[in-house]
Scaffold this motif. Structure first.
Motif, PDB file in Angstrom:
ATOM      1  N   LEU A 247      33.348  47.525  52.615  1.00  0.00           N
ATOM      2  CA  LEU A 247      32.391  46.651  51.924  1.00  0.00           C
ATOM      3  C   LEU A 247      32.494  46.811  50.412  1.00  0.00           C
ATOM      4  O   LEU A 247      32.375  45.842  49.669  1.00  0.00           O
ATOM      5  CB  LEU A 247      30.953  46.972  52.356  1.00  0.00           C
ATOM      6  N   ILE A 248      32.695  48.029  49.969  1.00  0.00           N
ATOM      7  CA  ILE A 248      32.695  48.324  48.532  1.00  0.00           C
ATOM      8  C   ILE A 248      33.849  47.647  47.808  1.00  0.00           C
ATOM      9  O   ILE A 248      33.634  46.927  46.823  1.00  0.00           O
ATOM     10  CB  ILE A 248      32.741  49.849  48.293  1.00  0.00           C
ATOM     11  N   ILE A 249      35.064  47.871  48.265  1.00  0.00           N
ATOM     12  CA  ILE A 249      36.250  47.426  47.518  1.00  0.00           C
ATOM     13  C   ILE A 249      36.320  45.905  47.359  1.00  0.00           C
ATOM     14  O   ILE A 249      36.390  45.405  46.237  1.00  0.00           O
ATOM     15  CB  ILE A 249      37.542  48.009  48.129  1.00  0.00           C
ATOM     16  N   PRO A 250      36.306  45.121  48.442  1.00  0.00           N
ATOM     17  CA  PRO A 250      36.422  43.666  48.230  1.00  0.00           C
ATOM     18  C   PRO A 250      35.244  43.071  47.462  1.00  0.00           C
ATOM     19  O   PRO A 250      35.434  42.171  46.636  1.00  0.00           O
ATOM     20  CB  PRO A 250      36.521  43.083  49.643  1.00  0.00           C
ATOM     21  N   ASN A 251      34.041  43.581  47.708  1.00  0.00           N
ATOM     22  CA  ASN A 251      32.880  43.033  47.006  1.00  0.00           C
ATOM     23  C   ASN A 251      32.877  43.416  45.534  1.00  0.00           C
ATOM     24  O   ASN A 251      32.466  42.622  44.688  1.00  0.00           O
ATOM     25  CB  ASN A 251      31.588  43.454  47.704  1.00  0.00           C
ATOM     26  N   ALA A 252      33.360  44.606  45.209  1.00  0.00           N
ATOM     27  CA  ALA A 252      33.471  44.994  43.798  1.00  0.00           C
ATOM     28  C   ALA A 252      34.516  44.139  43.086  1.00  0.00           C
ATOM     29  O   ALA A 252      34.312  43.722  41.937  1.00  0.00           O
ATOM     30  CB  ALA A 252      33.815  46.478  43.687  1.00  0.00           C
ATOM     31  N   ILE A 253      35.626  43.851  43.753  1.00  0.00           N
ATOM     32  CA  ILE A 253      36.660  42.991  43.161  1.00  0.00           C
ATOM     33  C   ILE A 253      36.107  41.574  42.965  1.00  0.00           C
ATOM     34  O   ILE A 253      36.281  40.967  41.904  1.00  0.00           O
ATOM     35  CB  ILE A 253      37.932  42.978  44.028  1.00  0.00           C
ATOM     36  N   CYS A 254      35.431  41.056  43.992  1.00  0.00           N
ATOM     37  CA  CYS A 254      34.824  39.725  43.874  1.00  0.00           C
ATOM     38  C   CYS A 254      33.784  39.700  42.761  1.00  0.00           C
ATOM     39  O   CYS A 254      33.678  38.699  42.033  1.00  0.00           O
ATOM     40  CB  CYS A 254      34.189  39.297  45.198  1.00  0.00           C
ATOM     41  N   LEU A 255      33.018  40.773  42.608  1.00  0.00           N
ATOM     42  CA  LEU A 255      32.029  40.853  41.533  1.00  0.00           C
ATOM     43  C   LEU A 255      32.719  40.744  40.174  1.00  0.00           C
ATOM     44  O   LEU A 255      32.231  40.026  39.291  1.00  0.00           O
ATOM     45  CB  LEU A 255      31.231  42.149  41.631  1.00  0.00           C
ATOM     46  N   CYS A 256      33.850  41.401  40.007  1.00  0.00           N
ATOM     47  CA  CYS A 256      34.592  41.318  38.735  1.00  0.00           C
ATOM     48  C   CYS A 256      35.034  39.887  38.453  1.00  0.00           C
ATOM     49  O   CYS A 256      34.863  39.390  37.331  1.00  0.00           O
ATOM     50  CB  CYS A 256      35.797  42.256  38.752  1.00  0.00           C
ATOM     51  N   PHE A 257      35.599  39.212  39.459  1.00  0.00           N
ATOM     52  CA  PHE A 257      36.004  37.814  39.284  1.00  0.00           C
ATOM     53  C   PHE A 257      34.800  36.934  38.962  1.00  0.00           C
ATOM     54  O   PHE A 257      34.846  36.099  38.057  1.00  0.00           O
ATOM     55  CB  PHE A 257      36.693  37.272  40.544  1.00  0.00           C
ATOM     56  N   ALA A 258      33.719  37.108  39.713  1.00  0.00           N
ATOM     57  CA  ALA A 258      32.530  36.285  39.502  1.00  0.00           C
ATOM     58  C   ALA A 258      31.933  36.533  38.118  1.00  0.00           C
ATOM     59  O   ALA A 258      31.487  35.589  37.456  1.00  0.00           O
ATOM     60  CB  ALA A 258      31.488  36.560  40.594  1.00  0.00           C
ATOM     61  N   LEU A 259      31.919  37.789  37.676  1.00  0.00           N
ATOM     62  CA  LEU A 259      31.410  38.099  36.333  1.00  0.00           C
ATOM     63  C   LEU A 259      32.296  37.478  35.256  1.00  0.00           C
ATOM     64  O   LEU A 259      31.787  36.996  34.234  1.00  0.00           O
ATOM     65  CB  LEU A 259      31.313  39.611  36.129  1.00  0.00           C
ATOM     66  N   PHE A 260      33.610  37.472  35.480  1.00  0.00           N
ATOM     67  CA  PHE A 260      34.515  36.832  34.527  1.00  0.00           C
ATOM     68  C   PHE A 260      34.186  35.340  34.417  1.00  0.00           C
ATOM     69  O   PHE A 260      34.024  34.809  33.315  1.00  0.00           O
ATOM     70  CB  PHE A 260      35.978  37.014  34.942  1.00  0.00           C
ATOM     71  N   ILE A 261      34.085  34.669  35.562  1.00  0.00           N
ATOM     72  CA  ILE A 261      33.795  33.236  35.559  1.00  0.00           C
ATOM     73  C   ILE A 261      32.412  32.977  34.958  1.00  0.00           C
ATOM     74  O   ILE A 261      32.245  32.076  34.125  1.00  0.00           O
ATOM     75  CB  ILE A 261      33.916  32.646  36.976  1.00  0.00           C
ATOM     76  N   PHE A 262      31.415  33.776  35.345  1.00  0.00           N
ATOM     77  CA  PHE A 262      30.069  33.651  34.782  1.00  0.00           C
ATOM     78  C   PHE A 262      30.113  33.795  33.257  1.00  0.00           C
ATOM     79  O   PHE A 262      29.516  32.998  32.532  1.00  0.00           O
ATOM     80  CB  PHE A 262      29.140  34.719  35.390  1.00  0.00           C
ATOM     81  N   GLY A 263      30.833  34.799  32.791  1.00  0.00           N
ATOM     82  CA  GLY A 263      30.954  35.012  31.345  1.00  0.00           C
ATOM     83  C   GLY A 263      31.628  33.852  30.640  1.00  0.00           C
ATOM     84  O   GLY A 263      31.192  33.432  29.559  1.00  0.00           O
ATOM     85  N   MET A 264      32.665  33.315  31.261  1.00  0.00           N
ATOM     86  CA  MET A 264      33.365  32.182  30.651  1.00  0.00           C
ATOM     87  C   MET A 264      32.469  30.944  30.587  1.00  0.00           C
ATOM     88  O   MET A 264      32.517  30.188  29.627  1.00  0.00           O
ATOM     89  CB  MET A 264      34.658  31.879  31.423  1.00  0.00           C
ATOM     90  N   ILE A 265      31.626  30.749  31.606  1.00  0.00           N
ATOM     91  CA  ILE A 265      30.685  29.620  31.591  1.00  0.00           C
ATOM     92  C   ILE A 265      29.633  29.839  30.512  1.00  0.00           C
ATOM     93  O   ILE A 265      29.251  28.911  29.797  1.00  0.00           O
ATOM     94  CB  ILE A 265      30.010  29.443  32.972  1.00  0.00           C
ATOM     95  N   ALA A 266      29.155  31.066  30.393  1.00  0.00           N
ATOM     96  CA  ALA A 266      28.075  31.376  29.453  1.00  0.00           C
ATOM     97  C   ALA A 266      28.528  31.322  27.990  1.00  0.00           C
ATOM     98  O   ALA A 266      27.710  31.076  27.101  1.00  0.00           O
ATOM     99  CB  ALA A 266      27.488  32.751  29.769  1.00  0.00           C
ATOM    100  N   LEU A 267      29.811  31.551  27.745  1.00  0.00           N
ATOM    101  CA  LEU A 267      30.313  31.518  26.366  1.00  0.00           C
ATOM    102  C   LEU A 267      30.288  30.107  25.796  1.00  0.00           C
ATOM    103  O   LEU A 267      30.451  29.134  26.540  1.00  0.00           O
ATOM    104  CB  LEU A 267      31.770  32.008  26.320  1.00  0.00           C
TER     105      LEU A 267
END
Length: 100
Positions: A64-84
């Protein structure tokens, strides 16, 4: 020898979840735009993956930890790019892929 279908299905799900963010992240970088993407949706997605990662940590389950942590990184990147602001989104994209 028996086939462990539960882990096979879980591995396929984890790989698909991680891979599902790649096209969107690459599209943002290539097009230098987040037009049409929902900040709210990606905020909820980040919350969901943070919760799943925390749940995995609390249970001590790396599956549960590894794939969800990786997905969190991708989602945070996309979220950050939208917010910029648009200019900053283009600058980040240019830094990541100067050729496009």
């Amino acid at each position: 020898m028996t086939i462990d279908w539960i882990n096979i299905v879980g591995t396929i799900g984890a790989c698909a979840s991680v891979a599902s963010f790649t096209p969107q992240a690459w599209k943002i970088i290539r097009e230098r735009s987040t037009k049409g993407l929902s900040l709210g949706m990606f905020a909820l997605t980040c919350l969901a993956f943070a919760a799943w990662t925390t749940f995995g940590l609390l249970k001590g389950e790396w599956a549960l930890i590894i794939p969800n942590a990786i997905c969190l990184c991708f989602a945070l990147f996309i979220f950050g790019m939208i917010a910029l602001p648009g200019r900053k989104t283009r600058e980040v994209a240019e830094t990541l892929d100067p050729i496009s």
